[in-house]
Motif scaffolding. Structure first.
Motif, short mmCIF file in Angstrom:
data_model
loop_
_atom_site.label_atom_id
_atom_site.label_comp_id
_atom_site.label_asym_id
_atom_site.label_seq_id
_atom_site.Cartn_x
_atom_site.Cartn_y
_atom_site.Cartn_z
N ALA A 65 0.96 -1.24 0.29
CA ALA A 65 0.11 -0.26 0.01
C ALA A 65 0.85 1.08 -0.10
O ALA A 65 0.50 2.33 -0.85
N GLU A 71 -4.65 1.43 -1.93
CA GLU A 71 -5.05 0.30 -1.24
C GLU A 71 -4.41 -1.10 -1.83
O GLU A 71 -4.49 -1.17 -3.16
N GLU A 97 -6.15 -7.63 -0.04
CA GLU A 97 -6.61 -6.60 0.61
C GLU A 97 -6.43 -6.69 2.27
O GLU A 97 -6.12 -7.60 2.68
N VAL A 100 -3.62 -0.25 3.71
CA VAL A 100 -4.00 1.22 3.35
C VAL A 100 -3.10 2.03 3.62
O VAL A 100 -2.63 2.18 4.69
N VAL A 123 -9.62 -4.30 6.76
CA VAL A 123 -9.28 -2.83 5.91
C VAL A 123 -9.99 -2.12 7.38
O VAL A 123 -9.63 -0.74 7.66
#
Length: 135
Positions: A65, A71, A97, A100, A123
């Motif tokens: 990130a 992201e 995922e 951030v 997240v």
């Protein structure tokens, strides 16, 4: 010469505390990693009961990130949509995922990566940590 903000140790501690509070409020066992804008590790913690592998995954997500300035989910989506060659991108390990970027005054000053629960929950924890800075 231009100037830009950077993460101080106090900032990192606030982010970590905010992320930990969100994880604990939801009874989620996770690893939390915070890196600077160059992807260098500034903070790593693994809550009790978290799988050891999360200590490897969280920093990878954060580094991805920070270096990508977005992201980490964007890279996961690219790969899932068929761009498999992106998995060979040099220096990126956390193409999942949960990473951030931390943006201050339009500058990416670092990133947080979380691993241990569902990606969307990772997240959520990361964004709660960033919110603890008042951003």
């Amino acid at each position: 010469m231009q100037t830009k903000p950077y993460l101080s140790l106090d900032d990192v501690k606030k982010i970590a505390a905010g992320a930990e509070a969100e994880a604990r409020a939801n009874n989620w066992n996770v690893a939390i990693a915070i890196v600077d804008d160059g992807g260098h590790l500034l903070w790593l913690q693994r809550l009790d009961g978290t799988a050891p592998i999360s200590s490897q995954i969280a920093p990878g997500k954060a580094r991805t990130a920070a270096l990508g300035r977005r992201e980490s989910k964007i890279y996961e989506d690219m790969i899932n949509n068929g761009r498999f060659s992106f998995m060979s991108a040099p220096g990126l390990e956390g193409l999942l995922e949960g990473g951030v970027p931390i943006v201050v005054d339009g500058h990416v000053v670092g990133a947080i990566g979380v691993s241990g629960v569902k990606s969307s929950e990772d997240v959520q924890i990361g964004k709660a940590g960033i919110a603890a800075l008042g951003l």
